[in-house]
Design an enzyme around this catalytic site. Structure first.
Site, PDB file in Angstrom:
ATOM      1  N   ARG B  75       0.840  -1.203   0.000  1.00 49.71           N
ATOM      2  CA  ARG B  75       0.000   0.000   0.000  1.00 49.71           C
ATOM      3  C   ARG B  75       0.871   1.249   0.000  1.00 49.71           C
ATOM      4  NH1 ARG B  75      -3.782   0.154   4.990  1.00 49.71           N
ATOM      5  NH2 ARG B  75      -4.883  -1.506   3.890  1.00 49.71           N
ATOM      6  N   ARG B 144      -1.443   6.991   9.058  1.00 48.96           N
ATOM      7  CA  ARG B 144      -1.680   6.420   7.726  1.00 48.96           C
ATOM      8  C   ARG B 144      -1.741   7.514   6.661  1.00 48.96           C
ATOM      9  NH1 ARG B 144      -3.676   1.289   7.934  1.00 48.96           N
ATOM     10  NH2 ARG B 144      -2.892   0.193   9.768  1.00 48.96           N
ATOM     11  N   LYS B 206      -3.361   1.967  14.606  1.00 45.21           N
ATOM     12  CA  LYS B 206      -3.338   2.840  13.425  1.00 45.21           C
ATOM     13  C   LYS B 206      -3.909   4.212  13.775  1.00 45.21           C
ATOM     14  CE  LYS B 206      -5.974   0.045  11.087  1.00 45.21           C
ATOM     15  NZ  LYS B 206      -6.953  -0.611  10.175  1.00 45.21           N
ATOM     16  N   LYS B 208      -5.360   7.968  11.810  1.00 42.07           N
ATOM     17  CA  LYS B 208      -5.753   8.494  10.497  1.00 42.07           C
ATOM     18  C   LYS B 208      -6.147   9.958  10.544  1.00 42.07           C
ATOM     19  CE  LYS B 208      -7.154   3.966   8.878  1.00 42.07           C
ATOM     20  NZ  LYS B 208      -8.261   3.106   8.368  1.00 42.07           N
ATOM     21  N   CYS B 441     -15.346  -2.768  -0.046  1.00 41.77           N
ATOM     22  CA  CYS B 441     -13.962  -3.028   0.352  1.00 41.77           C
ATOM     23  C   CYS B 441     -13.402  -4.178  -0.487  1.00 41.77           C
ATOM     24  CB  CYS B 441     -13.904  -3.393   1.826  1.00 41.77           C
ATOM     25  SG  CYS B 441     -14.542  -5.047   2.144  1.00 41.77           S
ATOM     26  N   CYS B 447      -8.036 -10.498   1.300  1.00 44.31           N
ATOM     27  CA  CYS B 447      -8.119 -10.055   2.689  1.00 44.31           C
ATOM     28  C   CYS B 447      -8.271 -11.216   3.653  1.00 44.31           C
ATOM     29  CB  CYS B 447      -9.284  -9.097   2.878  1.00 44.31           C
ATOM     30  SG  CYS B 447      -9.399  -8.567   4.588  1.00 44.31           S
ATOM     31  N   CYS B 486     -16.445  -7.675   6.295  1.00 44.27           N
ATOM     32  CA  CYS B 486     -16.382  -7.940   7.731  1.00 44.27           C
ATOM     33  C   CYS B 486     -16.630  -6.635   8.463  1.00 44.27           C
ATOM     34  CB  CYS B 486     -15.024  -8.543   8.100  1.00 44.27           C
ATOM     35  SG  CYS B 486     -13.765  -7.314   8.450  1.00 44.27           S
ATOM     36  N   CYS B 490     -13.815  -1.104   6.303  1.00 51.13           N
ATOM     37  CA  CYS B 490     -12.880  -0.474   5.373  1.00 51.13           C
ATOM     38  C   CYS B 490     -13.532   0.367   4.298  1.00 51.13           C
ATOM     39  CB  CYS B 490     -11.987  -1.532   4.741  1.00 51.13           C
ATOM     40  SG  CYS B 490     -11.008  -2.384   5.971  1.00 51.13           S
TER      41      CYS B 490
HETATM   42  C1  SRM Z   1      -7.729  -1.350   0.973  1.00 53.50           C
HETATM   43  C2  SRM Z   1      -8.705  -0.909   2.073  1.00 53.50           C
HETATM   44  C3  SRM Z   1     -10.150  -1.155   1.666  1.00 53.50           C
HETATM   45  C4  SRM Z   1     -10.492  -0.680   0.274  1.00 53.50           C
HETATM   46  O1  SRM Z   1     -11.414  -1.303  -0.283  1.00 53.50           O
HETATM   47  O2  SRM Z   1      -9.912   0.278  -0.221  1.00 53.50           O
HETATM   48  C5  SRM Z   1      -8.493  -1.625   3.366  1.00 53.50           C
HETATM   49  C6  SRM Z   1      -8.136  -2.938   3.428  1.00 53.50           C
HETATM   50  C7  SRM Z   1      -7.852  -3.625   4.578  1.00 53.50           C
HETATM   51  N1  SRM Z   1      -7.992  -3.147   5.838  1.00 53.50           N
HETATM   52 FE1  SRM Z   1      -8.916  -1.442   6.308  1.00 53.50          FE
HETATM   53  N2  SRM Z   1      -8.739  -0.847   4.458  1.00 53.50           N
HETATM   54  C8  SRM Z   1      -8.976   0.380   4.002  1.00 53.50           C
HETATM   55  C9  SRM Z   1      -9.545   1.410   4.674  1.00 53.50           C
HETATM   56  C10 SRM Z   1     -10.064   1.310   5.950  1.00 53.50           C
HETATM   57  C11 SRM Z   1     -10.998   2.215   6.536  1.00 53.50           C
HETATM   58  C12 SRM Z   1     -11.619   3.429   5.841  1.00 53.50           C
HETATM   59  C13 SRM Z   1     -10.897   4.696   6.171  1.00 53.50           C
HETATM   60  O3  SRM Z   1      -9.809   4.674   6.768  1.00 53.50           O
HETATM   61  O4  SRM Z   1     -11.468   5.749   5.816  1.00 53.50           O
HETATM   62  C14 SRM Z   1     -11.284   1.720   7.785  1.00 53.50           C
HETATM   63  C15 SRM Z   1     -12.294   2.308   8.792  1.00 53.50           C
HETATM   64  C16 SRM Z   1     -11.794   3.498   9.498  1.00 53.50           C
HETATM   65  C17 SRM Z   1     -11.013   3.086  10.703  1.00 53.50           C
HETATM   66  O5  SRM Z   1      -9.774   3.032  10.603  1.00 53.50           O
HETATM   67  O6  SRM Z   1     -11.636   2.766  11.725  1.00 53.50           O
HETATM   68  C18 SRM Z   1     -10.511   0.531   7.942  1.00 53.50           C
HETATM   69  C19 SRM Z   1     -10.536  -0.282   9.044  1.00 53.50           C
HETATM   70  C20 SRM Z   1      -9.790  -1.440   9.168  1.00 53.50           C
HETATM   71  C21 SRM Z   1      -9.713  -2.226  10.370  1.00 53.50           C
HETATM   72  C22 SRM Z   1     -10.453  -1.919  11.695  1.00 53.50           C
HETATM   73  C23 SRM Z   1      -9.666  -0.977  12.530  1.00 53.50           C
HETATM   74  C24 SRM Z   1     -10.300  -0.819  13.882  1.00 53.50           C
HETATM   75  O7  SRM Z   1     -10.088   0.207  14.499  1.00 53.50           O
HETATM   76  O8  SRM Z   1     -10.971  -1.765  14.323  1.00 53.50           O
HETATM   77  C25 SRM Z   1      -8.869  -3.310  10.089  1.00 53.50           C
HETATM   78  C26 SRM Z   1      -8.479  -4.457  11.017  1.00 53.50           C
HETATM   79  C27 SRM Z   1      -7.459  -4.016  12.049  1.00 53.50           C
HETATM   80  O9  SRM Z   1      -6.842  -2.957  11.907  1.00 53.50           O
HETATM   81  O10 SRM Z   1      -7.285  -4.788  13.000  1.00 53.50           O
HETATM   82  C28 SRM Z   1      -8.452  -3.142   8.726  1.00 53.50           C
HETATM   83  C29 SRM Z   1      -7.594  -4.017   8.037  1.00 53.50           C
HETATM   84  C30 SRM Z   1      -7.473  -4.063   6.694  1.00 53.50           C
HETATM   85  C31 SRM Z   1      -6.703  -5.142   5.951  1.00 53.50           C
HETATM   86  C32 SRM Z   1      -5.257  -4.732   5.889  1.00 53.50           C
HETATM   87  C33 SRM Z   1      -6.908  -6.566   6.484  1.00 53.50           C
HETATM   88  C34 SRM Z   1      -5.838  -7.053   7.459  1.00 53.50           C
HETATM   89  O11 SRM Z   1      -5.590  -6.347   8.449  1.00 53.50           O
HETATM   90  O12 SRM Z   1      -5.294  -8.126   7.196  1.00 53.50           O
HETATM   91  C35 SRM Z   1      -7.369  -5.046   4.566  1.00 53.50           C
HETATM   92  C36 SRM Z   1      -6.535  -5.506   3.372  1.00 53.50           C
HETATM   93  C37 SRM Z   1      -7.456  -6.074   2.311  1.00 53.50           C
HETATM   94  C38 SRM Z   1      -6.768  -6.321   1.042  1.00 53.50           C
HETATM   95  O13 SRM Z   1      -6.644  -7.526   0.657  1.00 53.50           O
HETATM   96  O14 SRM Z   1      -6.321  -5.375   0.384  1.00 53.50           O
HETATM   97  N3  SRM Z   1      -9.017  -2.013   8.197  1.00 53.50           N
HETATM   98  N4  SRM Z   1      -9.772   0.284   6.797  1.00 53.50           N
HETATM   99  C39 SRM Z   1      -8.552   0.531   2.541  1.00 53.50           C
HETATM  100  C40 SRM Z   1      -7.134   1.013   2.457  1.00 53.50           C
HETATM  101  C41 SRM Z   1      -7.012   2.379   3.029  1.00 53.50           C
HETATM  102  C42 SRM Z   1      -5.645   2.970   2.826  1.00 53.50           C
HETATM  103  O15 SRM Z   1      -5.300   3.218   1.647  1.00 53.50           O
HETATM  104  O16 SRM Z   1      -4.934   3.181   3.814  1.00 53.50           O
HETATM  105  S1  SF4 Z   2     -13.651  -4.588   5.754  1.00 54.21           S
HETATM  106 FE1  SF4 Z   2     -12.941  -6.488   6.470  1.00 54.21          FE
HETATM  107  S2  SF4 Z   2     -13.091  -7.746   4.669  1.00 54.21           S
HETATM  108 FE2  SF4 Z   2     -13.183  -5.711   3.936  1.00 54.21          FE
HETATM  109  S3  SF4 Z   2     -11.110  -5.256   3.484  1.00 54.21           S
HETATM  110 FE3  SF4 Z   2     -11.482  -4.514   5.501  1.00 54.21          FE
HETATM  111  S4  SF4 Z   2     -10.791  -6.148   6.775  1.00 54.21           S
HETATM  112 FE4  SF4 Z   2     -11.036  -7.008   4.752  1.00 54.21          FE
END
Ligand code: SRM
Ligand code: SF4
Ligand SMILES: Cc1cc2nc3c(=O)[nH]c(=O)nc-3n(C[C@H](O)[C@H](O)[C@H](O)COP(=O)(O)OP(=O)(O)OC[C@H]3O[C@@H](n4cnc5c(N)ncnc54)[C@H](O)[C@@H]3O)c2cc1C
Ligand SMILES: Cc1cc2nc3c(=O)[nH]c(=O)nc-3n(C[C@H](O)[C@H](O)[C@H](O)COP(=O)(O)O)c2cc1C
Lengths: 611, 584
Positions: B75, B144, B206, B208, B441, B447, B486, B490
């Site tokens: 990323r 991030r 993380k 943001k 997502c 993922c 899930c 995201c």
């Molecule tokens: C690629 C992306 C989704 C997308 O469709 O674009 C993404 C993809 C993943 N996110 Fe996310 N997140 C992405 C934006 C977000 C957002 C939206 C945002 O930031 O506006 C959120 C919700 C906001 C937040 O942070 O609360 C988000 C909340 C999470 C979480 C839950 C965090 C939490 O506080 O509980 C996880 C899991 C974790 O961190 O434990 C996670 C984890 C992940 C992981 C890395 C799964 C993992 O930890 O193994 C996913 C990788 C999937 C893949 O195969 O690519 N991702 N993730 C986004 C990449 C953002 C970036 O460029 O940095």
């Molecule tokens: S929402 Fe859940 S399933 Fe979708 S990319 Fe984020 S961690 Fe993976």
């Protein structure tokens, strides 16, 4: 095999009440190993009885051995020549001769000139080469040091496969060279094809009879030594009653492809159920499978012959349908010169006859390459040939061997195999390997006739000795058994594996097992060569050379080197790599390195099982 | 601060990592596995990549006694989502050379490369470096990618927030030389290494930061730990309203975890922006929960200590006194597609990218061995590359995972339009408001946390919903629809007027009632239902919406006014009065 408490009585058995009681108490006192030995022993006795001999152990009194003993020297890679040598000795001793079977590897070449009567049982491997354990003696009789052998009487039994160009070459070599050195032939050499059992038994008969006259041993000793030298009861482990001639019918447990998506290869992990069989084996042994032909191929051939599936023919054991004979009894794919010769006699086709002339050997080889029997039938049809006539020209369907990939100690009730499906296209036809594709595609259809092919030339050393295992492709199979066994025994010796294949992602056979063993600390080191993952091809021999210095340290510290897999290219390339490594790190010249490696071979610290 | 003995495992890994090096180098050299050591997978996140495996083949590889098909997702750090055409061409080439041949625009306006074998990581990062790009802080317990509004009316405002996004990103970047040593062949030196801002164990979780320019909320400013809302006075950027404690993540069946929208706590002038942001980060660094990662985000620190505590800390640590928040108004959180003109006369073309997945789809609509689906014959990746070749301005990625060809001079517009027509790119001319307002997502196959499909499923569901909308005479009405595989959130599903959150293969929780402008979260309406039930639930609601909506009323507001579901007023009551409201 655990033996449950038994009670035998005069009603449930042909035995007298007293015998039954004795047998019962005996059996209950036996360890599994003892039971296995006895079952093999009794089977041996029966084998003799069936050879037309009434054998009563108590009658066999030790007798004075005749003046001139019979020495049976065998050179064997996969155990056929060895088995027959053992049978020969047993038969000879039963006839009152004193005889002993000796592995050529354990035989001092110089002793040859002290011998009076020798029988050579030797197979051919590689491309007309001697099996590993025959190499030294073979070299010796051709070498400068070869003595005059005027006093020697000899006979040669050659094992081979008529589908190879140099059929029984090594046997021919011994036969010719011994004569050259002045020895006298007693019985004509016999060249045995892969369906050798009956021919071998007949030849043994001749030899024993002839030498008996030569040595003039007395009848008195008849029956002597049965107790000490019965086939299968030598140093071999656990000969249960199952054998090539009497195979166990095994059920398939698992058939899974080991290659990931997108691979060019198709290697199957096969698991067979042996729970009821009482079969036992050691790591390094192979499994013999008596295959059956592809029904489609059978239909096509019957069609090409213009015969009918239900035509009656005389099969191996009496009258059967043509379809049955062609499916289960005879080899109907591989073309061999002897077959073509027999076929040509019936065909009377000039073109075909020309192909068989001495100066056309090259053309014939070229014709045979990539062709099956059906191609011959189509190219040179015989108008009036019947199914029955045709069957008479065929050779018995030979068994195929597969390295056992699991340890008996770890999985007593299963045998695992690693089978590469042989599929290719030649002369516009899709071709299948008989056994490998039966296992790959049809192993569920019917039970599989199997037996253990013991290989004492591919065995683990002491538990604390280090081992180096070189097994690219399916050559990895026996090493999985080695590791399972060493894990089971908590063996402390270090373990180093060299593996190679096309692609890491799809062709890393048993990757999860290797990773587990590495985590457990059992696998000391593993070097992998994936030939097609980068621009330039990398093979195991390259990995060997890279690790040369450390490899040599291992060898110096007593490691045994095992090589398994492809005989054509790999085995030779690995051999050369080892020679170079030894020369470089041992500060030796080419000759010195060769001697060093030869010596390792003699000490059974360089063992190969290549095919 | 937490006492070290019951720290979460990840905290120990960070502490013992020798500034994010761990045994990554050794892991990359291991030829027996495509993976690296488990502990190191925590560290590589800081460097911008995740270890994953292709879940489509997980089962069959197990049967084949092969390890999972391990691979990496990389990323990029791309503040404000802006890159040059040259950089675009490099990224396009990298995806094909080192990855699975596709690109994924993320919901935080950067790129992800999927399917990278470990031996390709170093060359990939070096190739990025050659065009001035990096992945430092792409993931991990640090700041991030800083996101910012992409398409303001005023170009000077965009220039300003773009500049701020870079300054903040740079200011909050981790300092260890590990990145340069591991990936860019920098000579290891024994000069002492320090993380002045983060310290030895970095952040608890993380973090943001986002910058919005009202009335556009395309970045979902309230979903961030720190949201900065641009305040313009007398035509000038005066400063920002500061919103803190946003986050979407939660866990099914654990009500103590909940999504939360950021709380606006005041206004900061330009002079104090960096100081304020940095101080907020240090507060989270020192008070964030380091025992329980599920309770470690800033949002919980804030709810546990209260907003006043944050004000006190700002004053105490940075002598920062926020002024009262200024007025602002958001209108929407989607992207206006197609051509728009900014005050400097230049044009922006916003192109819709379904699910943010950029690939060339074959005639059956398949890409990468059928793992991804798109419009049959749609050569999106090629098209965008061709655009990058002729384009003179910048290219921007949006937080709705779309792409903007920006700063197009009048004279150059025709040439761009020609390519758009030639490759049949989607500039929003279709009558598909649901599709355009939807986001999903990544989920399967890459993922590791996905419980259900998302990116690969949403389009087919949207198509069905669009029919229902058409039958109800609403074919031009946008509804913000968000789907995730899930509950991590995201694609910010709790900000969807309709939200789908994966529970199990083919099964989703259905959420309703978020605000069209991203200022209110939705609430759970039905749990664990499949497509048939989803359609059965939504059809009557959409018909009712069509019949009873007030003028200009959005679906999310309608379901609340009409009592279909209760409103979520803050994170802490997200889990209250769920399901069809009794009143209705
Ligand atoms: C690629 C992306 C989704 C997308 O469709 O674009 C993404 C993809 C993943 N996110 Fe996310 N997140 C992405 C934006 C977000 C957002 C939206 C945002 O930031 O506006 C959120 C919700 C906001 C937040 O942070 O609360 C988000 C909340 C999470 C979480 C839950 C965090 C939490 O506080 O509980 C996880 C899991 C974790 O961190 O434990 C996670 C984890 C992940 C992981 C890395 C799964 C993992 O930890 O193994 C996913 C990788 C999937 C893949 O195969 O690519 N991702 N993730 C986004 C990449 C953002 C970036 O460029 O940095
Ligand atoms: S929402 Fe859940 S399933 Fe979708 S990319 Fe984020 S961690 Fe993976
Ligand atoms: C001691 C020993 C151990 C063995 N262990 C294993 C093992 O662990 N795993 C394993 O897979 N095999 C093993 N083999 C080989 C195995 O016994 C069989 O030889 C192999 O499976 C092929 O048998 P088949 O009946 O399928 O093919 P067959 O019907 O015997 O046909 C094989 C023949 O087809 C021809 N042929 C094959 N490919 C081509 C081609 N591309 N072009 C033209 N002609 C071709 C060749 O003449 C070849 O001899 C072992 C062999 C030995 C002797
Ligand atoms: C790798 C390999 C190569 C062989 N090469 C020949 C050969 O060149 N000529 C031949 O007649 N038989 C050849 N054979 C057939 C064997 O000689 C035959 O199977 C024989 O029965 C083996 O006897 P053994 O078990 O005592 O070694 C070869 C067998 C194998 C496995």
């Amino acid at each position: 095999m655990a033996i449950s408490p038994v009670t035998i009585d005069e009603h449930s058995s042909p035995l007298s009440a007293e015998q039954a009681a004795q047998l019962t108490s005996l059996i209950q006192s036996l360890s599994p190993a003892q039971t296995t030995w006895i079952s093999g022993y009794l089977a041996g006795l029966n084998a003799h009885a069936s050879m037309g001999e009434v054998v009563r152990p108590e009658a066999s009194a030790p007798a004075a051995a005749p003046a001139e003993p019979l020495t049976v020297l065998y050179g064997s890679q996969t155990g056929n020549a060895e088995d027959i040598a053992e049978q020969l000795v047993a038969r000879a001793e039963a006839e009152g001769l004193s005889a002993k079977a000796i592995d050529m590897l354990d035989y001092k070449p110089r002793d040859l000139k002290k011998e009076k009567n020798v029988v050579i049982c030797v197979s051919t491997h590689g491309e007309g080469d001697p099996p590993d354990n025959a190499e030294e003696l073979h070299e010796f009789i051709y070498g400068k040091k070869a003595p005059k052998l005027d006093g020697l009487k000899f006979s040669v039994l050659a094992f081979g496969d008529s589908s190879y160009e140099h059929f029984c070459q090594t046997g021919r070599d011994f036969d010719a060279q011994l004569e050259k050195l002045g020895a006298t032939r007693v019985v004509e050499r016999k060249d045995l094809d892969v369906d050798f059992d009956d021919a071998a038994e007949a030849w043994i008969g001749d030899v024993v009879a002839r030498f008996k006259d030569e040595l003039g041993a007395g009848e008195a000793e008849a029956g002597h030594a049965n107790v000490t030298a019965l086939p299968g009861t030598a140093e071999q482990p656990a000969a249960s009653q199952w054998s090539r001639k009497n195979p166990y019918q095994a059920e398939l447990l698992t058939n899974a492809v080991l290659n990931g998506r997108g691979s060019d290869k198709e290697v199957h992990h096969i698991e067979l159920d042996t729970e009821e069989s009482g079969l036992t084996w050691e790591p390094g042994d192979s499994l013999g499978i008596i295959p059956s032909n592809d029904p489609q191929m059978v239909d096509d051939l019957i069609g090409a012959l213009g015969a009918r599936a239900d035509d009656e023919v005389t099969g191996l054991d009496g009258e059967v349908s043509l379809a049955h004979a062609l499916t289960h009894q005879y080899e109907i794919t591989t073309l061999t010169r002897p077959f073509i010769e027999k076929y040509a006699e019936r065909a009377g086709n000039d073109q075909l006859n020309a192909l068989l002339s001495e100066d056309a050997r090259a053309q014939l080889a070229e014709y045979i390459d990539g062709r099956f029997i059906i191609d011959l039938v189509e190219d040179y049809p015989i108008a009036d040939i019947t199914g029955a006539d045709f069957v008479r020209l065929l050779r018995k369907l030979p068994p195929r061997l597969y390295s056992i990939a699991s340890s008996h100690a770890a999985n007593p009730d299963e045998i695992h195999l690693t089978v590469a499906a042989v599929r290719y296209q030649t002369h516009g036809r899709d071709r299948h390997g008989v056994a490998s594709v039966q296992l790959a595609d049809r192993s569920e259809d019917a039970k599989l006739p199997i037996y253990i092919d013991h290989n004492k030339n591919f065995k683990l050393p002491a538990d604390d000795a280090p081992i180096i295992m070189i097994g690219p492709g399916t050559g990895i199979a026996p090493f999985r058994a080695f590791m399972e066994e060493r894990a089971e025994r908590d063996a402390t010796g270090r373990n180093w594996v060299f593996f190679g294949a096309q692609h890491f992602r799809t062709d890393f056979y048993y990757q999860t097992d290797w990773l587990r063993w590495r985590n457990d600390g059992l696998l000391t080191r593993m070097d992998v060569a994936f030939s097609r993952d980068q621009a330039d091809k990398v093979y195991v021999q390259h990995k060997l050379r890279e690790a040369g210095a450390e490899l040599f340290d291992w060898i110096e510290s007593g490691a045994t080197i095992y090589v398994c897999g492809d005989a054509n290219a790999m085995a030779a390339d690995v051999h050369d790599a080892l020679l170079d490594i030894i020369a470089e790190n041992g500060k030796l010249d080419a000759e010195g390195a060769a001697g060093y490696l030869k010596n390792l071979q003699k000490e059974k610290r360089y063992q190969r099982d290549v095919y | 601060m937490s006492d070290t003995k019951n720290l979460s495992p990840v905290e120990h890994i960070k502490l013992e990592s020798n500034h994010l090096r761990g045994t990554i180098a050794e892991g990359l050299a291991d030829e027996l596995t495509a993976a690296i050591s488990e502990d190191d997978t925590q560290l590589t996140k800081f460097h911008g990549f995740y270890q994953q495996d292709d879940r489509d083949v997980r089962a069959e590889r197990k049967a084949a006694k092969l390890e999972p098909h391990y691979q990496f997702m990389v990323r990029m750090r791309l503040p404000a989502g802006v890159l040059t055409p040259e950089q675009w061409l490099a990224v396009d080439d990298i995806a094909k050379r080192y990855g699975n041949g596709t690109l994924r625009i993320t919901t935080r306006q950067t790129f992800q490369f999927h399917g990278i074998p470990k031996q390709n990581l170093k060359p990939l990062l070096q190739a990025l470096d050659r065009v001035g790009l990096d992945t430092r802080g792409g993931c991990g317990d640090d700041n991030r990618n800083v996101i910012a509004n992409t398409n303001p009316q005023r170009s000077d405002l965009h220039a300003a927030v773009y500049d701020w996004s870079h300054r903040i990103s740079r200011h909050l970047r981790w300092q260890s030389r590990a990145y340069d040593e591991l990936w860019l062949d920098a000579e290891p030196s024994d000069a002492p290494e320090t993380e002045p801002l983060y310290g030895e164990s970095y952040l608890p979780r993380k973090f943001k930061v986002a910058i919005a320019i009202p009335p556009e909320n395309d970045i979902d400013v309230f979903a961030n730990d720190i949201g900065l809302i641009a305040i313009v006075e007398d035509g000038e950027l005066a400063g920002f309203n500061v919103a803190i404690g946003g986050g979407m993540g939660m866990t099914h069946g654990e009500p103590e975890t909940y999504p939360r929208l950021a709380t606006v706590i005041g206004f900061v002038d330009l002079e104090h922006v960096l100081a304020a942001v940095e101080t907020l980060v240090t507060i989270q660094r020192d008070y964030g929960d380091r025992k329980d990662r599920k309770h470690a985000r800033f949002k919980y620190t804030i709810d546990d200590h209260g907003i006043d505590f944050i004000h006190d800390q700002l004053a105490e640590r940075g002598d920062i006194k926020l002024e009262p928040a200024r007025d602002y108004r958001f209108e929407r959180n989607g992207d206006p597609l197609g051509w728009t003109q900014s005050d400097d006369g230049n044009w922006q073309l916003t192109l819709f990218v379904e699910n943010g997945r950029i690939a060339d789809f074959d005639d059956r609509g398949l890409a990468h061995y059928g793992q991804y689906r798109g419009r049959p014959g749609h050569k999106l990746m090629t098209a965008l590359r061709e655009l990058a070749k002729i384009h003179k301005g910048a290219i921007r990625l949006t937080c709705n995972h779309n792409v903007i060809i920006a700063d197009i001079a009048d004279a150059d517009r025709a040439a761009i339009e020609e390519l758009v027509a030639h490759y049949d790119l989607d500039d929003g001319r279709e009558r598909a408001p649901l599709k355009y307002a939807s986001m999903s997502c990544v989920a399967f196959p890459t993922c590791g946390l996905a419980m259900a499909e998302s990116e690969r499923y949403l389009p087919s569901l949207i198509a069905k919903l669009e029919n229902i909308m058409a039958d109800a005479g609403l074919e031009d009405e946008p509804i913000v629809i968000r789907m995730t595989g899930c509950p991590n959130g995201c694609a910010r599903p709790y900000l969807g007027e309709i939200g789908f959150v994966g529970k199990a293969p083919g099964k989703y929780n259905l959420y309703l009632g978020a605000a069209f402008d991203g200022s209110r979260m939705n609430k759970l309406y039905r749990e664990n239902i499949g497509e048939d039930e989803i359609l059965a639930e939504l059809t009557p609601l959409i018909e009712r919406f069509s019949a009873e909506r007030e003028d200009g009323e959005h679906f999310g507001d309608f379901v609340i006014r009409s009592g279909v579901i209760a409103a979520t007023t803050e994170g802490r009551n997200f889990h209250d009065n769920v399901g069809p409201a009794q009143a209705a």
